[in-house]
Scaffold this active site. Structure first.
Site, PDB file in Angstrom:
ATOM      1  CB  SER A  97      10.329  -3.107   6.591  1.00 50.83           C
ATOM      2  OG  SER A  97      11.322  -4.065   6.268  1.00 50.83           O
ATOM      3  CG  ASP A  98       6.145  -8.371   7.302  1.00 51.99           C
ATOM      4  OD1 ASP A  98       7.036  -9.234   7.392  1.00 51.99           O
ATOM      5  OD2 ASP A  98       4.946  -8.631   7.470  1.00 51.99           O
TER       6      ASP A  98
END
Ligand SMILES: *[C@@H]1O[C@H](CO)[C@@H](O)[C@H](O)[C@H]1NC(C)=O
Ligand SMILES: *[C@@H]1O[C@H](CO)[C@@H](O)[C@H](O)[C@H]1NC(C)=O
Ligand SMILES: *[C@@H]1O[C@H](CO)[C@@H](O)[C@H](O)[C@H]1NC(C)=O
Ligand SMILES: *[C@@H]1O[C@H](CO)[C@@H](O)[C@H](O)[C@H]1NC(C)=O
Ligand SMILES: *[C@@H]1O[C@H](CO)[C@@H](O)[C@H](O)[C@H]1NC(C)=O
Ligand SMILES: *[C@@H]1O[C@H](CO)[C@@H](O)[C@H](O)[C@H]1NC(C)=O
Ligand SMILES: *[C@@H]1O[C@H](CO)[C@@H](O)[C@H](O)[C@H]1NC(C)=O
Ligand SMILES: *[C@@H]1O[C@H](CO)[C@@H](O)[C@H](O)[C@H]1NC(C)=O
Ligand SMILES: *[C@@H]1O[C@H](CO)[C@@H](O)[C@H](O)[C@H]1NC(C)=O
Length: 807
Positions: free
Chosen positions: A317-318
Site C-alpha cells: 500500500s502507499d
C-alpha cells in the site's frame, strides 16, 4: 508516498530521535545488515550466536525449493508473530532466527534516503556520503532512449547493492512512479515518464529490468525463483494523479474513471510493468476509483495484478493508505479491523504503515479475515526476499562496496542522461551552438543560474557532487553571474537591473528560469502554467538590452507557457532541461556550446495557460466532454492551440526520413467461432462489413506482425541523435478513436551526411488496437496509417487490415 507532509515527518523524526537516541542505531543495524555482521540470514555463525542451529531450520535448507522453505518459515510463526511481519517495518522473530527488515526504500533516480522515519533502511553518513543522483525521470524520459533507461537502472541497483553490503540500504525499492500525466498541473510530473501510456510503460519495463535483473539470469524460466538484484515497485496503482488541487487531496479524491480510460491509459503502463518488466512489486494508491479505495479493491488487486497479469511478487500500500480509508475516506464506516480485513482479502500483502501490525490480529480473532490470508501475503513477501538473497546471499553481488558508488563512470552517465534529455525548443538562425571562439564572456542569470538541489527534485538522496549552471558554463568562458530574482517565486523586480547590466557586458546571455518543488511537488499541484512572479519580465528586459545572443533555459517538469519567449525575436534559443540531476549544469553548458548535439523530445504536451480554465483537474476523462466544454487531454485527444506539442524537439542538424519498406496489407484469419464486433462510425462514412474483432480471440503470433523500415538521413553538418516516433492512426471515421497514438520509438545516432536504417516489427494485437467505450480491446479493420516525423517531412504510411473467415 509519505502520507504526511515532509515537515511534519521531519518534526516527528526529530522528536523520535530526541526520545529514543539510544535505541535508534541498533534498530538501523538490524534493519539493513541482518544483525550487524552478517550479510545474509542463513549464516550458520549467526544462528550459533543466537543459540540456535541453522540445521534445525528447513527454511535455511538451500536444497529445498523456495516455496517449501517459505512455508516452513511461516508455519513456525504464531499469529502475533505473523502480523508483526506484514507492515513495512517487519520486526522479525528472534526465536526462530528471523531478523527484522525494513521494506521501505526508494530509488526513483538514484538511491534515495527517503523512507520510514525512525528506522530508515537506506541512509547516508560519513561511511557512505552520497550516491549518484540521475536526472529526474521526466528529463531521462525525454531522451526516448530505452537502453539509457535500463543502464541507469543497472547503475542504481549496483550502488544500492553496494550500500546494502555496507549496511546502508535495503533491498526493496518502491520505484518507479509510472502514473500517466493526464493533467499539466499535476505536481508529481517530475517523477514520471510523461503523458503517453506506451512510453511510460516502456520506461517502466526498462528501468525495472535494469534494477532487478541479475546478469546471466534474466531469462530464467521459473519466475518464482528468478534472482533479483534489488526489488523494484511500480506505483501508484491506479488513476492516481491529483495530489492537492484547490484543496482536493489525493487522500479523499474519488477518481471517476470509465473502463475505456482505465484499460487504455491508467492500467496500461502497469500491465506492461508486470508482464514485460516482471516487476516484483506493485503499490496501490490512496485515491478511490469509482467509489472504492484502490488498496481495498479485489478486482484491481487480486483480479488484475495477481490474476490476469500474473505478478511474481508482492502488493504494497502507499504509506498509511489503510489509515486513510478510516480517517479520510470514512470508507463503509469501517473500524480499523474491517479495513484491514478488506485490504487483506483484496490482495494487499504489505501495509506501509502500522494498521496491519496493530489490527490484523484482532481482525482474525473477530472472524473478519482468516489467518490463511495472512499466510498467503507472507508467502509472496518471503519469496521476494529469498530471490533477493536476503536468506542465502547472491555471491556475484557480495563484493560490491564504496568503490562502486559515485564512480566517475556513474557520474558521467548522469551527465550523459541529462545531455540526452535536454530538449531544444527554439533556435532562430542557428544561434546555437555558441562558439568559444566568439563567445568569451557569458552572462548566466536567472533564479536557476546557480541551481543545485533544485536539479535533483524529490525522492533524491545525497548526490556525489553538483555541477551548477554557472560552474558548467565557467568551463567554456568567463561567467558573469546574477540571479535577477531572489528565488523562483521572483516576487519583485528589484534584482532585474543587475541581470540586465550583466547581459549588456557579456558576449552571450543565458537566462536560467523555471520552477521547483515550491511550485510543483508531491501534495502540490499547480494552479497555472506560467513562470512565477517577475520571471517573464526578467527574460524580456534582459533580452531587450543584451549585447549578444539570448538563450533561455527552462527548468521544470510540467510544461510552462513560454509563448512570449517563443514569439520574441530577441530570444534566440530556448532549451528545456527538466530537472537535470547532479550534473545538470555541465550538461546544459555542453549542449549550449555544441559539445553535445541535443536530441531530446518533450514527453508532455506544453499547454497554453488558458488550458487550466477549460477543465477542472478532477475530471478524469481523456476524451473531450462536449456538453461540459472540456477539450480533451494529452496529444491523443486535445486538438487545439498549444505552446509545444508532445514529441517536439529540434537538433543542431536536420534529418530526413524515407520509407524503405512496409507491410501494406495484413490479412487476419478468423475461424468460424470468431465474431465480428460493432464499432461506432461517423454517420455517412464508409464502414467495413466486419468492423472489428476481439484481440483476446486472436492468436497474436508472428502472422500478426507488420514491418516498417525507414532510412534516416542526417542532412546537416553535425553528428546527432534522432528519435523516430511511430504513431498509428486508426481507420478514419471511427468515433472516439485517438487523434494518433505512439506505437513504437527508437533513438538513433546518425553521423553528419550519413544515414541509418531503422526497422520496426509491430504485432498488430499490441499496436493496432483500440479500446472501445464498453471496455473491449478491439482490432479494427480497414485502412489506417502510421505517421512519422512532422511538418513538411511528415510521412504517412498506409496499413490496411482485413479479416478473412475460414470456411
Ligand atoms: C542511448 O544511451 C546510451 C547510454 O546507455 C548511449 O550510449 C547511446 O549513445 C544512446 N543512444 C543514442 C542514439 O543517443
Ligand atoms: C536473454 O534473452 C535475450 C533475448 O533473447 C538475449 O539477448 C540475452 O542474451 C539472453 N541472456 C542470457 C543470459 O541468456
Ligand atoms: C572493494 O572491492 C574491490 C573489488 O572487489 C576491492 O579491490 C577493494 O579492496 C574493496 N574495498 C574495500 C574498502 O573493501
Ligand atoms: C551557488 O550555490 C551553492 C550552493 O547553494 C553555494 O554554496 C555557492 O556559494 C553559490 N555560488 C554563488 C556564486 O553564489
Ligand atoms: C523584493 O524581494 C526581496 C526578496 O523577496 C525582498 O528582500 C525585498 O525587500 C523586496 N523589495 C521590494 C522593493 O519589495
Ligand atoms: C535571422 O537572420 C535573418 C537573415 O540573416 C535576419 O534578417 C533576421 O533578422 C535574423 N533574425 C534574428 C532574430 O536575429
Ligand atoms: C533545418 O531545416 C529547416 C527547414 O528547411 C531550416 O530552416 C533550418 O535552418 C535547418 N537547420 C539546420 C541545422 O540545418
Ligand atoms: C455508439 O453507438 C451506440 C449505438 O448507437 C450508442 O448507444 C453509443 O452511445 C455510441 N457510443 C459512442 C461512444 O458514440
Ligand atoms: C483537429 O482540428 C482541426 C481544425 O479544427 C480539424 O480540421 C481536424 O479534423 C481535427 N482533427 C481531429 C483528429 O479531430
Amino acid at each position: 508516498m509519505a502520507a504526511k507532509p515532509f515537515i511534519i515527518l521531519s518534526l516527528l523524526a526529530a522528536m523520535f530521535l530526541f526520545t529514543f537516541t539510544c535505541a535508534l542505531p541498533r534498530m538501523k543495524d538490524s534493519m539493513s545488515t541482518v544483525n550487524g555482521n552478517y550479510t545474509h540470514v542463513c549464516d550458520a555463525m549467526r544462528f550459533f550466536e543466537l543459540g540456535l542451529n541453522v540445521k534445525d531450520f528447513a527454511y535455511c535448507d538451500t536444497s529445498l525449493p523456495y516455496e517449501v522453505r517459505v512455508k516452513d518459515l511461516i508455519d513456525r510463526m504464531t499469529l502475533s508473530e505473523k502480523v508483526n511481519q506484514i507492515g513495512d517495518t517487519a520486526y522479525g522473530v528472534t526465536r526462530i532466527g528471523l531478523p527484522a527488515y525494513e521494506w521501505w526504500s526508494e530509488a526513483l533516480h538514484g538511491v534515495s534516503d527517503v523512507g520510514q522515519w525512525g528506522h530508515k533502511a537506506s541512509y547516508f553518513d560519513e561511511e557512505v556520503p552520497g550516491a549518484t543522483s540521475f536526472p529526474t525521470v521526466i528529463t531521462t524520459a525525454a531522451s526516448f532512449n530505452k537502453s539509457l533507461w535500463k543502464h541507469i537502472g543497472q547503475v542504481v541497483s549496483t550502488e544500492a547493492r553496494a550500500m546494502h553490503n555496507l549496511g546502508h540500504a535495503g533491498l526493496s525499492f518502491w520505484s518507479p512512479n509510472i502514473n500517466v500525466v493526464r493533467d499539466p498541473r499535476w505536481g508529481r510530473a517530475l517523477e514520471t515518464p510523461g503523458e503517453d501510456p506506451y512510453v511510460v510503460g516502456e520506461y517502466a519495463v526498462n528501468y525495472v529490468r535494469g534494477l532487478q535483473d541479475v546478469e546471466g539470469t534474466e531469462n530464467a524460466t521459473d519466475l518464482n525463483s528468478r534472482p533479483l538484484k534489488v526489488a523494484a515497485c511500480c506505483k501508484h496503482y491506479a488513476a492516481y494523479d491529483v495530489d492537492n488541487w484547490l484543496g482536493i487531496e489525493r487522500y479523499n479524491f474519488d477518481a471517476r474513471v470509465t473502463e475505456q480510460d482505465m484499460q487504455e491509459t491508467f492500467l496500461k503502463p502497469f500491465e506492461m510493468c508486470v508482464k514485460d518488466g516482471d516487476v516484483s512489486s506493485v503499490m496501490c494508491s490512496y485515491n478511490k476509483i469509482n467509489g472504492i479505495p484502490a488498496c481495498a479493491d479485489p478486482r484491481l488487486l487480486r483480479g488484475k495484478i495477481r490474476g490476469e497479469w500474473d505478478l511474481h511478487g508482492y502488493i504494497v500500500s502507499d504509506c498509511d493508505s489503510i489509515e486513510v480509508m478510516i480517517n479520510h475516506q470514512k470508507w463503509l464506516k469501517d473500524e480499523p479491523e474491517d479495513a484491514v480485513a478488506q485490504a487483506l482479502k483484496a490482495g494487499l500483502d504489505l501495509d506501509c504503515g502500522n494498521y496491519y501490525t496493530n489490527y490484523a490480529r484482532n481482525s482474525v480473532s473477530k472472524g473478519k479475515v482468516s489467518e490463511k490470508d495472512i499466510d498467503v501475503a507472507l508467502k509472496y513477501l518471503y519469496i521476494v526476499l529469498m530471490r533477493l538473497g536476503f536468506f542465502d546471499g547472491i555471491p556475484q553481488l557480495e563484493d560490491l562496496n564504496m568503490t562502486n558508488v559515485c564512480t566517475s563512470e556513474h557520474i558521467e552517465l548522469a551527465t550523459e542522461a541529462a545531455r540526452e534529455g535536454i530538449v531544444l525548443l527554439k533556435n532562430t538562425n542557428q544561434t546555437l551552438p555558441l562558439s568559444t571562439k566568439k563567445i568569451k564572456t557569458i552572462a548566466v542569470v536567472g533564479p536557476h543560474a546557480n541551481a543545485t538541489s533544485a536539479m535533483i527534485g524529490n525522492y533524491a538522496g545525497v548526490p556525489c557532487q553538483y555541477t551548477s549552471p554557472i560552474q558548467g558554463f565557467s568551463k567554456y568562458g568567463k561567467v558573469i553571474y546574477e540571479m535577477g530574482c531572489a528565488d523562483v517565486a521572483c516576487k519583485n523586480d528589484s534584482m532585474v537591473f543587475q541581470a540586465v547590466k550583466a547581459s549588456k557586458k557579456a558576449d552571450a546571455t543565458v537566462v536560467v528560469v523555471g520552477i521547483d518543488l515550491s511550485v510543483e511537488a508531491e501534495s502540490l499541484d499547480r494552479e497555472d502554467l506560467l513562470l512565477p512572479g517577475y520571471q517573464s519580465r526578467l527574460i524580456k528586459l534582459v533580452a531587450a538590452q543584451s549585447k549578444g545572443p539570448v538563450v533561455v533555459v527552462v527548468m521544470s517538469a510540467g510544461g510552462i507557457d513560454i509563448s512570449s519567449a517563443r514569439d520574441s525575436s530577441k530570444v534566440h534559443s530556448i532549451l528545456w532541461a527538466g530537472y537535470p540531476g547532479e550534473e545538470g549544469g555541465q550538461a546544459i553548458a555542453d549542449v549550449v556550446f555544441g559539445k553535445y548535439n541535443p536530441g531530446g523530445r518533450l514527453p508532455l504536451t506544453w499547454h497554453e495557460n488558458a488550458y487550466v480554465d477549460m477543465l477542472p483537474m478532477t475530471s478524469m476523462q481523456l476524451r473531450p466532454i462536449d456538453h461540459l466544454g472540456y477539450p480533451g487531454r494529452t496529444y491523443k485527444f486535445f486538438n487545439s492551440s498549444i505552446v509545444y506539442p508532445f514529441g517536439y524537439g529540434l537538433s543542431y542538424t536536420n534529418f530526413s526520413y524515407s520509407l524503405v519498406s512496409s507491410t501494406k496489407h495484413l490479412e487476419v484469419q478468423l475461424n468460424k467461432f470468431q465474431h465480428c464486433r460493432e464499432v461506432n462510425y461517423t454517420e455517412g462514412l464508409y464502414k467495413p462489413a466486419c468492423p472489428a474483432v476481439l484481440i483476446d480471440d486472436l492468436l497474436c503470433d508472428e502472422h500478426h506482425n507488420v514491418e516498417l523500415t525507414l532510412e534516416v538521413k542526417n542532412i546537416g553538418e553535425m553528428d546527432g541523435s534522432e528519435t523516430v516516433i511511430v504513431y498509428w492512426v486508426a481507420p478514419s471515421g471511427i468515433v472516439d478513436a485517438p487523434i494518433k497514438q505512439v506505437v513504437a520509438f527508437e533513438r538513433v545516432f546518425v553521423g553528419a551526411g550519413a544515414s541509418e536504417k531503422v526497422s520496426f516489427v509491430l504485432n498488430a494485437c499490441k499496436s493496432l488496437g483500440l479500446v472501445d467505450y464498453k471496455g473491449y480491446n478491439l482490432m479494427p479493420s480497414g485502412g489506417g496509417h502510421f505517421i512519422l516525423g512532422d511538418g513538411d517531412d511528415l510521412l504517412k504510411i498506409p496499413i490496411h487490415i482485413e479479416f478473412k473467415h475460414s470456411t
